[in-house]
Design an enzyme around this catalytic site. Structure first.
Site, PDB file in Angstrom:
ATOM      1  N   LYS A 183       0.843  -1.199   0.000  1.00 60.77           N
ATOM      2  CA  LYS A 183       0.000   0.000   0.000  1.00 60.77           C
ATOM      3  C   LYS A 183       0.875   1.244   0.000  1.00 60.77           C
ATOM      4  O   LYS A 183       2.014   1.214   0.471  1.00 60.77           O
ATOM      5  CB  LYS A 183      -0.960   0.007   1.194  1.00 60.77           C
ATOM      6  CG  LYS A 183      -0.290   0.058   2.545  1.00 60.77           C
ATOM      7  CD  LYS A 183      -1.310   0.058   3.665  1.00 60.77           C
ATOM      8  CE  LYS A 183      -0.646   0.157   5.026  1.00 60.77           C
ATOM      9  NZ  LYS A 183       0.072   1.409   5.266  1.00 60.77           N
TER      10      LYS A 183
ATOM     11  N   LYS B 291       1.421  -0.983   9.994  1.00 62.72           N
ATOM     12  CA  LYS B 291       2.344  -0.280   9.112  1.00 62.72           C
ATOM     13  C   LYS B 291       1.926   1.182   8.979  1.00 62.72           C
ATOM     14  O   LYS B 291       0.747   1.525   9.079  1.00 62.72           O
ATOM     15  CB  LYS B 291       2.355  -0.937   7.730  1.00 62.72           C
ATOM     16  CG  LYS B 291       2.957  -2.338   7.743  1.00 62.72           C
ATOM     17  CD  LYS B 291       4.473  -2.282   7.972  1.00 62.72           C
ATOM     18  CE  LYS B 291       5.076  -3.674   8.046  1.00 62.72           C
ATOM     19  NZ  LYS B 291       4.862  -4.349   9.316  1.00 62.72           N
ATOM     20  N   ASP B 292       2.929   2.033   8.728  1.00 64.80           N
ATOM     21  CA  ASP B 292       2.687   3.472   8.627  1.00 64.80           C
ATOM     22  C   ASP B 292       1.813   3.812   7.427  1.00 64.80           C
ATOM     23  O   ASP B 292       1.737   3.060   6.452  1.00 64.80           O
ATOM     24  CB  ASP B 292       4.009   4.227   8.497  1.00 64.80           C
ATOM     25  CG  ASP B 292       4.872   4.098   9.744  1.00 64.80           C
ATOM     26  OD1 ASP B 292       4.317   3.728  10.796  1.00 64.80           O
ATOM     27  OD2 ASP B 292       6.080   4.370   9.658  1.00 64.80           O
ATOM     28  N   LYS B 293       1.211   4.996   7.486  1.00 65.22           N
ATOM     29  CA  LYS B 293       0.446   5.497   6.350  1.00 65.22           C
ATOM     30  C   LYS B 293       1.363   6.133   5.322  1.00 65.22           C
ATOM     31  O   LYS B 293       1.342   5.785   4.144  1.00 65.22           O
ATOM     32  CB  LYS B 293      -0.600   6.521   6.821  1.00 65.22           C
ATOM     33  CG  LYS B 293      -1.324   7.198   5.644  1.00 65.22           C
ATOM     34  CD  LYS B 293      -2.310   8.252   6.089  1.00 65.22           C
ATOM     35  CE  LYS B 293      -2.957   8.913   4.862  1.00 65.22           C
ATOM     36  NZ  LYS B 293      -3.937   9.964   5.244  1.00 65.22           N
TER      37      LYS B 293
ATOM     38  N   GLN C 287       3.572   8.218  15.043  1.00 63.30           N
ATOM     39  CA  GLN C 287       2.461   7.582  14.336  1.00 63.30           C
ATOM     40  C   GLN C 287       1.675   6.637  15.231  1.00 63.30           C
ATOM     41  O   GLN C 287       0.540   6.273  14.918  1.00 63.30           O
ATOM     42  CB  GLN C 287       2.955   6.857  13.080  1.00 63.30           C
ATOM     43  CG  GLN C 287       4.005   5.789  13.303  1.00 63.30           C
ATOM     44  CD  GLN C 287       5.422   6.310  13.198  1.00 63.30           C
ATOM     45  OE1 GLN C 287       5.772   7.263  13.869  1.00 63.30           O
ATOM     46  NE2 GLN C 287       6.238   5.673  12.375  1.00 63.30           N
TER      47      GLN C 287
END
Length: 622
Positions: free
Chosen positions: A228, A257-259, A351
């Site tokens: 993504k 997981k990070d954006k 985050q």
């Protein structure tokens, strides 16, 4: 038998072609009276000897008499054994016959033995509806008649209807669904509202409820790698769930997981075949997602199974700090080598706490730990000072608490927000309604907010620890005795309390020091840091917190986290920007501006953003 011990008549299933007041659908309905179901009672006579049959009747009547007189079951036996029935078909017939004749009782199987007990859910429902309705409702459940429905008596009280909806859905939501319908009252000309219960699709086909292991035995698990780009993980899961026709909780993963990154992670989805997942590949590309390495597996993933992460990062347009006379290349190399050698403070990255300016995820977690469910909902739906569809919807909700109206405003891709709002619309903006709203999210999402709070406290604790004692290992510190520990899930037996003699002899290094992450199964340091923890718990109103939220099925045992971490397999390369295949925005960049290409591995739950911050400021422990 005395008159007071007579039981309510059995219900009748009327033919589907008869009109029901709420419509002319061809369905079975429930009403009072005697019926063919009385044949069920004959099963008891045919399978039970006269003495056992009489004792069962006496047990049932004693339970019913106590309940009708509103007295407790003190002095009565709380169960009655039919005895062992070796034939499986005969046992199944007896279970069904007893529940049909005595809906206020339940039957339990124990190694071929049938044990009969009071049905406490029956008594609970009697506090909401008439005893007659409760009797007929449980008969309806026990019959599991295909395409049938059950209708409670008309009810003009909206709050009372909500309570009935809530009871049925909470206790039997996996089996039935409820809806309210308006019916015209012929005598007054005004509409009445009735609650109708139907079996969920396929629920009636199950017959008796399968055992959990039988259910799991038929479940399909499909593993895949999700790529993504600039997309929040929960948003990605919500989109995939819609396209695949499942719910977000059918997805499992080993970590978040990070954006703001291009990320790759392993996932498993339940009840979806590999072929079905492949069929949506083109659709999800529009959302900057790809799936590959699709295959069948035997089980789901769990949080904590992740061993670590690999990072490839480009840092562009590097500049020296003001008044720094050192050569830029030398300064960068010095900073990287310093972190390779000494490590970095193992803070949770920003985050972890969300990008909101008004409300962070840790505030929601604190409210959940304090059982402030309604406050947690309002915090979750607090808008930012932005004029976009999501924040306009949130603002409308806080002003009106109108869940239905907010749903019409909330964009489809906001899966979590919409799940909460749909539950609030169904159950109401009450404390119980808010609990049901939180249950609309998967367990991994609910616990995420609590973990955000405990992570924030850990960050504050490590800052206090380093400010108070620096790099020295002192009496009362906690150290990990296992040099090979690379995650937070190690037992108390691996944690050692530093003694006065050990502290004076400098027996341990700062890299071995751990601090507890709040929970019910951790020990605190025996020095100023331990007192700091207790002060913080008092500050946040958690002095008596057991770190369990039974209403949301959340348990927080706690664990330990090393205060320093080191990147592994670190490599880097300095390049001039024109050597990198990335177009820079703007023309003001110096022709000789440098970019850093850096790659490294980190243990699970370590943050690359924190590691990079330490490199770029170059002030790790001296």
């Amino acid at each position: 038998m005395e008159e007071t011990k007579k039981l309510i008549p059995l219900v009748k299933y009327t033919d589907g072609d008869q009109n029901h007041p709420s419509g002319s659908e061809k369905e079975d309905t429930i009403s009072d009276g005697t019926s063919k179901c009385e044949e069920k009672a004959d099963v008891l006579s045919s399978f039970l000897d006269e003495k056992t049959h009489e004792l069962l009747n006496n047990f049932a009547c004693d339970i019913k008499e106590k309940w009708l007189s509103e007295t407790e079951l003190i002095g009565l036996p709380l169960e009655f054994s039919i005895g062992r029935i070796l034939d499986e078909n005969q046992r199944a017939s007896l279970h069904s016959a007893i529940r049909q004749k005595f809906p206020f009782l339940i039957t339990v199987g124990k190694n071929s033995e049938i044990v009969v007990k009071p049905n406490l859910e029956y008594k609970e429902l009697c506090h909401l509806v008439s005893e007659e309705e409760a009797f007929n409702f449980f008969k309806y459940l026990g019959a599991k008649k295909e395409n049938s429905k059950f209708t409670f008596k008309p009810d003009a009280n909206k709050d009372h209807r909500k309570a009935v909806h809530h009871f049925v859905n909470k206790k039997f939501g996996n089996l039935v669904e409820t809806k309210s319908f308006s019916e015209m009252n012929c005598s007054t000309g005004n509409p009445n509202v009735v609650i109708t219960v139907r079996f969920r699709e396929k629920a009636h086909r199950r017959g008796k409820r399968p055992l959990p292991e039988c259910q799991e035995g038929n479940v399909i698990y499909t593993a895949f790698t999700l790529r993504k780009e600039n997309l929040e993980m929960f948003e990605a899961i919500g989109f995939l769930a819609i396209k695949l026709g499942v719910i977000p909780s059918d997805f499992s993963y080993a970590g978040l997981k990070d954006k703001k990154a291009i990320t790759y992670q392993a996932m498993v989805v339940r009840k979806v075949t590999p072929e079905r997942l492949k069929n949506i590949e083109k659709e999800i590309e529009k959302k900057r997602m790809n799936v590959f390495n699709i295959r069948s597996v035997d089980d789901s993933l769990r949080l904590g199974q992740l061993k670590g992460n690999h990072f490839d990062i480009v840092i562009r347009n590097l500049k020296k700090q003001i008044n720094d006379s050192a050569n830029l290349r030398e300064r960068i190399m010095e900073a990287i080598e310093n972190v390779k050698k000494k490590g970095f403070v193992n803070y949770y990255g920003p985050q972890r706490f969300g990008k909101g300016r008004k409300v962070h995820t840790d505030q929601i977690g604190l409210a959940l730990l304090k059982n402030e469910m309604m406050k947690a909902i309002k915090l979750f739906l607090t808008p930012e000072d932005l004029d976009d569809p999501v924040n306009r919807a949130k603002k409308y909700f806080l002003q009106t608490e109108d869940a239905k109206g907010t749903l019409s405003l909330m964009p489809e891709f906001k899966a979590r927000e919409r799940a909460l709002l749909e539950a609030l619309h169904r159950f109401g903006m009450t404390e119980e309604g808010c609990i049901q709203a939180w249950f609309s999210l998967p367990h991994s999402m609910r616990i995420f907010y609590v973990h955000a709070y405990t992570s924030k406290i850990w960050n504050e604790a490590v800052s206090y620890r380093l400010a108070t004692y620096g790099a020295r290992v002192v009496e009362g510190d906690l150290v990990c005795l296992d040099e090979d520990i690379d995650d937070e899930n190690f037992p108390n037996s691996k944690v050692h309390l530093v003694t006065e003699e050990e502290g004076s002899a400098n027996m341990y290094a700062i890299r071995q020091v751990v601090l507890p992450i709040l929970g019910y199964n951790i020990q605190y340091p025996k020095n100023k840091v331990g007192q700091w923890y207790h002060d913080i718990l008092s500050r946040d109103g958690l002095q008596t917190c057991r770190f369990k939220v039974p209403t949301l099925k959340l348990n927080v045992p706690g664990c330990y986290r090393q205060i320093l971490k080191h990147p592994r397999n670190l490599s880097y390369q300095l390049m001039e920007d024109h050597d990198i295949d990335v177009k820079m925005k703007g023309s003001h960049i110096d022709e000789t501006a440098l970019s850093l290409l850096i790659s490294f591995d980190l243990d699970a739950s370590c943050y690359a953003t924190v590691c990079l911050k330490e490199i770029m400021k170059h002030d790790v422990l001296n």
